[in-house]
Scaffold this active site. Structure first.
Site, PDB file in Angstrom:
ATOM      1  N   ASP A  14      -2.229  -0.967  -3.530  1.00  0.00           N
ATOM      2  CA  ASP A  14      -2.475  -0.235  -4.777  1.00  0.00           C
ATOM      3  C   ASP A  14      -1.408  -0.539  -5.813  1.00  0.00           C
ATOM      4  O   ASP A  14      -0.430  -1.246  -5.534  1.00  0.00           O
ATOM      5  CB  ASP A  14      -2.573   1.272  -4.494  1.00  0.00           C
ATOM      6  N   ASP A  49     -12.613 -14.689 -15.079  1.00  0.00           N
ATOM      7  CA  ASP A  49     -13.434 -14.991 -13.904  1.00  0.00           C
ATOM      8  C   ASP A  49     -14.693 -15.761 -14.316  1.00  0.00           C
ATOM      9  O   ASP A  49     -15.327 -15.450 -15.326  1.00  0.00           O
ATOM     10  CB  ASP A  49     -13.832 -13.651 -13.257  1.00  0.00           C
ATOM     11  N   ASP A  75      -3.554   4.258   2.724  1.00  0.00           N
ATOM     12  CA  ASP A  75      -4.964   4.295   3.152  1.00  0.00           C
ATOM     13  C   ASP A  75      -5.448   2.946   3.686  1.00  0.00           C
ATOM     14  O   ASP A  75      -6.628   2.778   3.991  1.00  0.00           O
ATOM     15  CB  ASP A  75      -5.863   4.757   2.000  1.00  0.00           C
ATOM     16  N   ASP A  88       0.836  -1.204   0.000  1.00  0.00           N
ATOM     17  CA  ASP A  88       0.000   0.000   0.000  1.00  0.00           C
ATOM     18  C   ASP A  88       0.873   1.257   0.000  1.00  0.00           C
ATOM     19  O   ASP A  88       1.341   1.692   1.049  1.00  0.00           O
ATOM     20  CB  ASP A  88      -0.893  -0.063   1.251  1.00  0.00           C
ATOM     21  N   GLU A 110     -11.037 -19.490 -15.176  1.00  0.00           N
ATOM     22  CA  GLU A 110     -11.413 -19.943 -13.836  1.00  0.00           C
ATOM     23  C   GLU A 110     -12.672 -20.779 -14.006  1.00  0.00           C
ATOM     24  O   GLU A 110     -13.771 -20.241 -14.104  1.00  0.00           O
ATOM     25  CB  GLU A 110     -11.703 -18.751 -12.915  1.00  0.00           C
TER      26      GLU A 110
HETATM   27  C1  NOJ Z   1     -14.492 -15.884  -8.662  1.00  0.00           C
HETATM   28  C2  NOJ Z   1     -13.553 -14.959  -7.967  1.00  0.00           C
HETATM   29  O1  NOJ Z   1     -12.308 -15.584  -7.825  1.00  0.00           O
HETATM   30  C3  NOJ Z   1     -14.215 -14.612  -6.663  1.00  0.00           C
HETATM   31  O2  NOJ Z   1     -13.348 -13.946  -5.791  1.00  0.00           O
HETATM   32  C4  NOJ Z   1     -15.444 -13.794  -6.954  1.00  0.00           C
HETATM   33  O3  NOJ Z   1     -16.136 -13.550  -5.755  1.00  0.00           O
HETATM   34  C5  NOJ Z   1     -16.373 -14.529  -7.899  1.00  0.00           C
HETATM   35  N1  NOJ Z   1     -15.680 -15.161  -8.993  1.00  0.00           N
HETATM   36  C6  NOJ Z   1     -17.368 -13.575  -8.489  1.00  0.00           C
HETATM   37  O4  NOJ Z   1     -16.743 -12.730  -9.408  1.00  0.00           O
END
Ligand code: NOJ
Length: 552
Positions: free
Chosen positions: A37, A215, A33, A29, A276
């Site tokens: 970042d 994601d 704060d 950071d 993912e």
């Molecule tokens: C998977 C992500 O790794 C997780 O952290 C997130 O809450 C969910 N997808 C929703 O985006």
């Protein structure tokens, strides 16, 4: 060309890379704060260079109200002021590249934030309008539409539908959200959504990113008609626990990835997509990395495997078979920001489904010493495997899950949506300790930290571990150097038999054995060790230990 020819392994960097996940809000950071970042990341890149990683993956830093720690994006083309500016991003990227470190960014295409301009427009627009058609709006069931359109349950607890109030003030339609109600799902059957994301990919590719972690790559397409579905009681919440779930792993997602594959191919430098995808089988997971789709996908069955030799041998074998069949490298991963850190998880004595978390009142708290030994052995095993390995920030310090976070600090929506029944993921997200002395262990110089750091983390601080030859940090450095020197990220593996409680194989001249049992395992004569996950003398490999060695 045959599939075999198309899929012939090449030398692309991502096939064998060690990729380090940065969770920006908890890495470093610079602004002070209490939230990490981009300038903080830039300031600490040298330590990642020293660690020896090939690439970093940054969890989301785009504009977001932070209802799910940035996985709720309001503007896909800008940086949230919490993390800095686009100029800070460019600087970080340039500095990483100057050190030979590639940069992967997180893309969140399943849903946006409810603060995204499109969703705000959808709320103001009428049912059936093009603005609503970018998301999944439906009329409710029952005489007044008071009931949700189906019975789906959110990953974070509660229902998967939220009702809106129409412009005239009357109760209106419902929208779908697999995750929090502030994370409405896009409708990926809509060409406008597809075009928007092609453009977002190009926005970041033009800035020079080397790839995307995608994601919820298994959730973007829902079964037509949105049929009712109730998961079995303890199904894995992110998906992966069951087959034929109408919102996970639908065939339609593959068209999207074929399309994105072509966008990536417009750019030079072997840019990569990593999905993912929490799916029930490795056979199904491998479909995400067919030659014209994504380049990698996380190997979650490997991550979920408990500390059990037979199960581990089997998941490694199956991973190499299934990914090999489609010409993709397997990936390997033990920790990330959604699961209990492996230095704790591998010693859990109670069942702990993915995302459940551990808190002050959890049963079966893991033993810290056993957990750390197993974690070090598991990593030594992982980094000897062919394919690419993902590390999660802090695991190189041997950080355990933070298990005593007081309730009032918790931020994971899971905690709120389950009324505290599930602690959720805050315990693996606590800011890193860089120095034993100083404010917030060197995370910043003000002492603020968005989640409290346990006092005992002084002993895991990077500066302490740098000075200790036997530290977890030095083990990771040693493993990564040796892995590169011996080219262990590619090539094949020959299984060996060192007993039922072991995982044993050979990578060229290097023998790798992990002892998951309770008795020492004799490795025999003529052994020269390259690395031991925990220092020991003699040739009997202690329980919860792994070693790489050659034999005369
Ligand atoms: C998977 C992500 O790794 C997780 O952290 C997130 O809450 C969910 N997808 C929703 O985006």
């Amino acid at each position: 060309m045959t599939l075999e020819q198309i899929a012939a392994p090449g030398s692309e960097w991502w096939r064998s890379a060690v990729i380090y996940q940065i969770y920006p809000r908890s890495f470093a950071d610079a602004s002070g704060d209490g939230i990490g970042d981009l300038p903080g990341i830039t300031s600490r890149l040298d330590s990642l260079k020293e660690l020896g990683v090939d690439a970093i993956w940054l969890s989301p830093f785009m504009t977001s109200p932070q209802r799910d720690a940035g996985y709720d994006v309001a503007d896909y083309r800008d940086v949230d002021p919490l993390f800095g500016t686009l100029a800070d991003f460019d600087e970080m990227l340039g500095q990483a590249h100057a050190r030979g470190i590639r940069v992967i960014v997180d893309l969140v295409p399943n849903h946006s934030s409810d603060q995204h301009a499109w969703f705000q427009e959808a709320l103001k627009a009428a049912p059936g309008s093009p603005e609503r058609a970018r998301y999944v709006f439906r009329d409710g069931k029952g005489p007044n539409g008071d009931l949700p359109p189906n019975n789906w349950e959110s990953v974070f607890g509660g229902g998967m539908w939220e009702r809106v109030t129409e412009a005239d003030g009357t109760p209106g339609q419902w929208y779908l959200h697999i995750f929090d109600a502030t994370q409405p799902d896009f409708d990926w059957t809509n060409e406008e959504v597809r075009e928007e994301f092609r453009s977002i990919l190009r926005f970041w590719l033009d800035r020079g990113v080397d790839g995307f972690r995608v994601d919820v790559a298994h959730g973007m397409v829902k079964e037509a008609g949105l049929p009712d579905y109730a998961p079995v009681a303890d199904a894995d919440s992110m998906g992966g626990g069951e087959e034929n779930v109408p919102y996970w792993g639908q065939n339609g997602v593959h068209d999207i990835y074929r399309d994105w594959h072509e966008v990536m191919a417009e750019y030079d430098g072997d840019r990569a997509l990593c999905g993912e995808a929490w799916l029930p089988t490795l056979k199904q997971t491998a479909l995400w990395v067919r030659p014209d789709e994504m380049h990698q996908t996380f190997n979650f069955p490997y991550l979920m495997t408990p500390w059990d030799a037979a199960q581990l041998r089997s998941v490694i074998r199956e991973s190499l078979d299934e990914f090999g069949r489609v010409g993709a490298p397997s990936t390997w991963v033990l920790s990330n920001h959604d699961v209990v850190r492996h230095a704790s998880r591998l010693a859990l004595t109670a069942d702990n489904p993915q995302g459940e978390g551990i808190g002050p009142k959890s049963p079966g708290k893991p033993d810290a010493v056993i957990g750390l030994s197993r974690a070090r052995a598991a990593t030594a095993l992982m980094l000897s495997l062919p394919g690419s390995a993902y590390l999660y920030q802090g695991e190189e310090l041997g950080l355990p899950e933070a298990m005593e976070i007081p309730d009032e600090f918790r931020q994971d929506p899971t905690w709120f949506r389950t009324n505290g029944e599930r602690y959720g993921r805050d315990g693996c997200r606590v800011p890193l300790p860089w120095t034993a002395a100083g404010q917030s262990f060197g995370f910043n110089d003000t002492g603020d930290s968005w989640l409290p750091q346990p006092d005992e983390w002084a002993r895991f601080a990077r500066d302490v571990e740098e000075r200790d030859a036997d530290s977890t940090l030095n083990l990771y450095k040693q493993l990564i150097v040796l892995r590169r020197e011996h080219n262990l990220g590619s090539g094949s593996l020959v299984w060996e038999d060192a007993g039922d409680d072991t995982v044993a194989f050979r990578r060229g001249d290097i023998h790798v054995v992990a002892n998951l049992g309770t008795e020492p395992v004799e490795l025999g004569d003529g052994v020269t060790f390259l690395v031991q996950s925990e220092p020991f003398t003699g040739t009997a490999l202690p329980p919860n230990t792994a070693a790489w060695f050659t034999k005369a």
